[in-house]
Scaffold this active site. Structure first.
Site, PDB file in Angstrom:
ATOM      1  CD1 TRP A 173      -2.733   1.682   0.666  1.00 36.62           C
ATOM      2  CD2 TRP A 173      -1.311   2.367   2.263  1.00 36.62           C
ATOM      3  NE1 TRP A 173      -3.101   2.950   1.042  1.00 36.62           N
ATOM      4  CE2 TRP A 173      -2.245   3.396   2.018  1.00 36.62           C
ATOM      5  CE3 TRP A 173      -0.307   2.569   3.210  1.00 36.62           C
ATOM      6  CZ2 TRP A 173      -2.216   4.606   2.708  1.00 36.62           C
ATOM      7  CZ3 TRP A 173      -0.275   3.780   3.894  1.00 36.62           C
ATOM      8  CH2 TRP A 173      -1.231   4.770   3.646  1.00 36.62           C
TER       9      TRP A 173
ATOM     10  CG  ASP B  85     -12.676  10.323  -1.724  1.00 36.71           C
ATOM     11  OD1 ASP B  85     -12.659   9.412  -0.881  1.00 36.71           O
ATOM     12  OD2 ASP B  85     -12.075  10.242  -2.822  1.00 36.71           O
TER      13      ASP B  85
ATOM     14  CD1 TRP C  83     -15.645  -0.435  -7.141  1.00 37.53           C
ATOM     15  CD2 TRP C  83     -17.671   0.054  -7.947  1.00 37.53           C
ATOM     16  NE1 TRP C  83     -16.452  -1.520  -6.927  1.00 37.53           N
ATOM     17  CE2 TRP C  83     -17.696  -1.248  -7.420  1.00 37.53           C
ATOM     18  CE3 TRP C  83     -18.833   0.570  -8.524  1.00 37.53           C
ATOM     19  CZ2 TRP C  83     -18.837  -2.051  -7.457  1.00 37.53           C
ATOM     20  CZ3 TRP C  83     -19.962  -0.227  -8.559  1.00 37.53           C
ATOM     21  CH2 TRP C  83     -19.963  -1.525  -8.024  1.00 37.53           C
ATOM     22  CG  ASP C  84     -11.751   3.247  -2.345  1.00 30.46           C
ATOM     23  OD1 ASP C  84     -10.886   2.412  -2.622  1.00 30.46           O
ATOM     24  OD2 ASP C  84     -11.550   4.215  -1.575  1.00 30.46           O
TER      25      ASP C  84
ATOM     26  CG  ASN D 239     -10.570   1.572   0.873  1.00 26.28           C
ATOM     27  OD1 ASN D 239      -9.536   1.813   0.280  1.00 26.28           O
ATOM     28  ND2 ASN D 239     -11.615   2.367   0.821  1.00 26.28           N
TER      29      ASN D 239
ATOM     30  CB  CYS E 198     -10.044   3.556  -6.118  1.00 26.55           C
ATOM     31  SG  CYS E 198      -9.095   4.018  -4.667  1.00 26.55           S
TER      32      CYS E 198
ATOM     33  CG  ASP F  18      -4.745   5.561  -0.857  1.00 24.80           C
ATOM     34  OD1 ASP F  18      -5.390   5.922  -1.854  1.00 24.80           O
ATOM     35  OD2 ASP F  18      -5.228   4.871   0.060  1.00 24.80           O
TER      36      ASP F  18
HETATM   37  C1  DGJ Z   1      -8.858   4.914  -0.261  1.00 28.34           C
HETATM   38  C2  DGJ Z   1      -8.661   5.726  -1.502  1.00 28.34           C
HETATM   39  O1  DGJ Z   1      -7.555   5.293  -2.201  1.00 28.34           O
HETATM   40  C3  DGJ Z   1      -8.569   7.195  -1.117  1.00 28.34           C
HETATM   41  O2  DGJ Z   1      -8.293   7.969  -2.255  1.00 28.34           O
HETATM   42  C4  DGJ Z   1      -9.855   7.607  -0.476  1.00 28.34           C
HETATM   43  O3  DGJ Z   1     -10.899   7.518  -1.408  1.00 28.34           O
HETATM   44  C5  DGJ Z   1     -10.126   6.727   0.719  1.00 28.34           C
HETATM   45  N1  DGJ Z   1     -10.066   5.335   0.410  1.00 28.34           N
HETATM   46  C6  DGJ Z   1     -11.467   7.035   1.314  1.00 28.34           C
HETATM   47  O4  DGJ Z   1     -11.796   6.182   2.311  1.00 28.34           O
END
Ligand code: DGJ
Length: 727
Positions: free
Chosen positions: A189, A356, A467-468, A470, A516, A538
């Site tokens: 990351w 965002d 569209w994230d 995480n 994303c 990021d």
């Molecule tokens: C991870 C993304 O890569 C960031 O740009 C941002 O959108 C955050 N998540 C928001 O939680």
């Protein structure tokens, strides 16, 4: 060009403008004969026939889809367990088919043709008579691109169940001893896209992802190169998997120095039950050959992925200059704050405002509300529609962030449907960023997300969606699948995701989608099929971005690479770099800002206005031109690259030096990709001066760079062809 078949010899010669790929049926096995620069087809091709000692058996045969258990002790391409518990199959060649164009793959992203004369496809049928397993190997070759695309379809034509334990997309045995090196993208990351290169020796080199996503750690790509291969010279054999889930890529050198390269869905924790009559389609792998170095290999990927993998209205459109509020406000905003940023953006020339994370549920930090896709009226009293309209009135488009594959345990959705996440009954549900992963194998879950998103997209003027995703997948199991199908969950998740993405992108064709995954955790060709661009990392520090963007460009086109100017000190590394330097790095991708524009000084505002005017002039070239990498940030203090128009009449060069060098030698920057016979007018971004040089001189001697005494130096040159006699 196309596919030449010598039926009697069982020989298939796939030929593009610069490449040949030859295979031959030997004792019922499809055997790999040659892959490399184009060979003239000769009849018969006796010089290419296999000369492996017969007694050595199949362990010495260079194969196309090797089996397990009957004498080949290297990595197999597939493995099947029969109902009686045995794991032995023997595929024998049965016949072939040829078609024009390239077929789509059911439920999976795939490279396509616009006209069937662009490509030819060969399918080989292989059967294991005992079990009824049938494997169809597919090869598509493009006439004008040195690309071959492979996949496999496994079908149960027997009367009992078969369990696939391994089903890779392609395997290639490079015959004879080759001293290959392997290069691939590794990272973490905020540190994506590191180019790794190392020599292969006897034994195995493997990269993979067991995370249920393609991952920050390894991209689903690798290239075999020779020790002499550089950016501009030498052979490169690229393999890029069109898949967004866990994958494996293995390079295995045997005791004779031959290399087997195989790639596909990760067989670790994979199994797939095939009932009689059922088929399994592997994702496809895009194999690129170049005899002119890694740069040429990359440009082949770029052109193909930009024009024959990406789809939709935005495929060929210039991408808007945006401002995103994430690093500006994080979760701490209200409608007026957003509008104030957009107001400033309008004055500076920005075209799109992106809202965002943090606009829904009661999400004041990352610990809640995923799944509750309703606007938070505390922050947005007039709702999304009101804020979007206010932003539209300022002349900016409105974009929205979503993370639709996730569910927060602290959400209304989770309280109502605690079994809607991936989980294993009776086991802990591992949270990451306080969230769990929705079970996209389930149709009702996908339908809920489709309905939630389409309600917003049809009522709010949204023209862009980020569209994230995480977190990685853990406790990979589905409450909806029977025990014998639990090992299918990870792949079914990806298939479910693709099904939803197809539905949503088809329903909202006017929306520009950007994928994303905490930055580049899912920067892969599978996602690009649905969404033509990706948030690269990021990490927005300009110095770090030199490496991240350079590395990512090994496979992916610049039109896919999201790049933003952020505030200093940088939020990820604390570094302070000049606004010009940050701008030049970000302008080398899909350009935007990710900071509070209202905090700029008047001087900064003038710089930003200039940057945006410049980017609007150059973005066609940046986003659609040919990328030539000139100096690698992985090799020292300098980086440089240039974008060249298809007709070679226009180019744009960027140069970066991270730290000042005392008493520095004179600096020349050798260009590439120009026409040696043309004269070019050069406009220097350093001095504003114009000069004229021949393309030959620019590529052999190079441009002279001025002496600068500062850290974080960046400069650009605009290059335009003028008539040849002025050189
Ligand atoms: C991870 C993304 O890569 C960031 O740009 C941002 O959108 C955050 N998540 C928001 O939680």
């Amino acid at each position: 060009m196309g596919i030449i078949v010598q039926e009697q010899a069982g020989l298939f010669h796939l030929q593009s403008s610069g490449m040949s790929y030859i295979l031959q049926i030997v004792d019922g096995h499809p055997v790999h004969v040659y892959w490399g620069s184009r060979l003239k087809h000769r009849e018969p091709m006796s010089d290419l026939l296999i000369s492996t000692p017969k007694k050595a058996g199949i362990d010495r045969l260079p194969q196309e889809y090797p089996q397990y258990g009957s004498g080949d002790f290297r990595n197999p391409a597939y493995q099947v367990e029969l109902e009686d518990g045995t794991r032995i199959t023997e595929l024998k060649y049965e016949g072939y088919r040829m078609t024009k164009g390239k077929p789509a793959l059911a439920g999976l992203p795939a490279v396509y043709t616009e006209d069937e004369t662009e490509a030819d496809t060969l399918e080989l049928d292989l059967t294991d008579a005992y079990s009824g397993l049938k494997v169809v190997l597919s090869y598509s070759i493009f006439a004008d691109r040195d690309v071959i695309i492979r996949s496999a379809r496994l079908r149960n034509e027997g009367g009992t169940k078969l369990r696939l334990r391994r089903a890779l997309s392609a395997s290639v045995d490079f015959p004879g001893k080759r001293d290959f090196e392997i290069t691939y993208l590794s990272g973490a990351w905020a540190r994506e896209g590191n180019i790794t290169r190392k020599a292969l020796h006897q034994g195995e080199t493997r990269i993979d992802s067991k995370r249920g996503m393609s991952s920050h750690q390894f991209n689903p790509f690798a290239a075999l190169v020779t020790p002499e291969t550089t950016e501009h010279h030498g052979e490169a054999f690229g393999f890029s998997l069109v898949y967004s889930g866990g994958f494996e890529a293995d390079a295995e050198v045997d005791s004779f120095g031959s290399t087997r390269f195989s790639i596909g869905i990760n067989s670790f924790d994979f199994a797939w039950l095939l009932s009689p009559g059922e088929s399994f389609q592997t994702p496809e792998t895009v194999m690129v050959y170049s005899g002119q170095g890694l740069g040429d290999m990359s440009r082949t990927y770029h052109r193909l992925y930009r024009t024959r993998l990406c789809r939709g209205e935005y495929r060929d459109k210039e991408r808007p200059v945006l401002v995103n509020n994430w690093e500006a406000t994080y979760f701490d905003f209200n409608a007026d704050k957003l509008v104030s940023i957009a107001e400033e953006g309008a004055k500076l020339g920005i075209e799109l405002f992106v809202l965002d994370d943090g606009w829904f549920g009661k999400r004041d930090s990352d610990n809640s509300s995923l799944g509750d896709w309703y606007e938070d009226r505390r922050k947005l009293p007039g709702g999304l529609q009101d804020v979007a309209e206010r932003i539209n009135q300022l002349g900016l488009e409105f974009g929205l962030w979503v993370e639709p594959e996730m569910i927060s345990p602290d959400s209304m959705l989770y309280r109502e449907h605690p079994d809607w996440c991936l989980h294993v009954p009776g086991r802990r549900r591992s949270e990451a960023r306080w969230q769990l992963v929705l079970d996209y194998t389930r149709k009702e879950v996908r339908d809920y997300i489709y309905d939630s998103l389409s309600t917003i997209f049809s009522s709010v003027p949204v023209s862009y969606v980020k569209w994230d995703m995480n977190r990685c997948l853990t406790e990979i199991g589905s409450a909806d699948l029977p025990p014998e199908r639990q090992s299918e969950t990870a792949h079914r998740y990806v298939l479910g995701l693709y099904e939803l993405l197809e539905r949503i992108t088809t329903a909202f064709p006017h929306i520009l989608f950007e994928s994303c995954s905490s930055g580049g955790g899912r920067f892969d060709p599978g996602m690009l099929y649905y969404m033509p661009q990706t948030w690269t990392s990021d990490n927005t520090d300009a110095v770090e971005r030199l490496k991240i963007q350079y590395g990512t460009s090994l496979v992916y086109p610049v039109s896919a690479i999201g790049a933003h100017v952020s505030a200093v000190p940088n939020h990820q590394v604390g570094r302070i770099t000049p606004l010009d330097f940050r701008g030049d790095v970000a302008m080398s991708g899909n350009f935007g800002y990710e900071l509070d524009l209202t905090k700029f000084s008047e001087e900064d505002k003038e710089t930003v206005k200039r940057q945006i005017v410049t980017y609007k002039e150059i973005r066609g070239l940046v986003q659609r031109g040919d990328l030539y990498r000139l100096k690698s940030p992985f090799e020292g203090n300098e980086s440089a690259w240039m974008f060249v128009s298809e007709n070679k009449e226009e180019a744009l060069v960027y140069y970066f030096q991270v730290m000042a060098v005392p008493n520095a030698p004179q600096r020349f920057l050798r260009l590439a990709g120009l026409h040696p016979e043309l004269a070019y007018e050069i406009q220097s971004g350093y001095s504003g001066e114009q000069s004229i040089y021949g393309g030959d001189r620019l590529m052999q001697l190079g441009l002279t760079l001025p002496y600068e005494q500062k850290d974080h130096e960046s400069g650009w040159f605009r290059v335009r062809a003028i008539s040849p006699d002025k050189a």
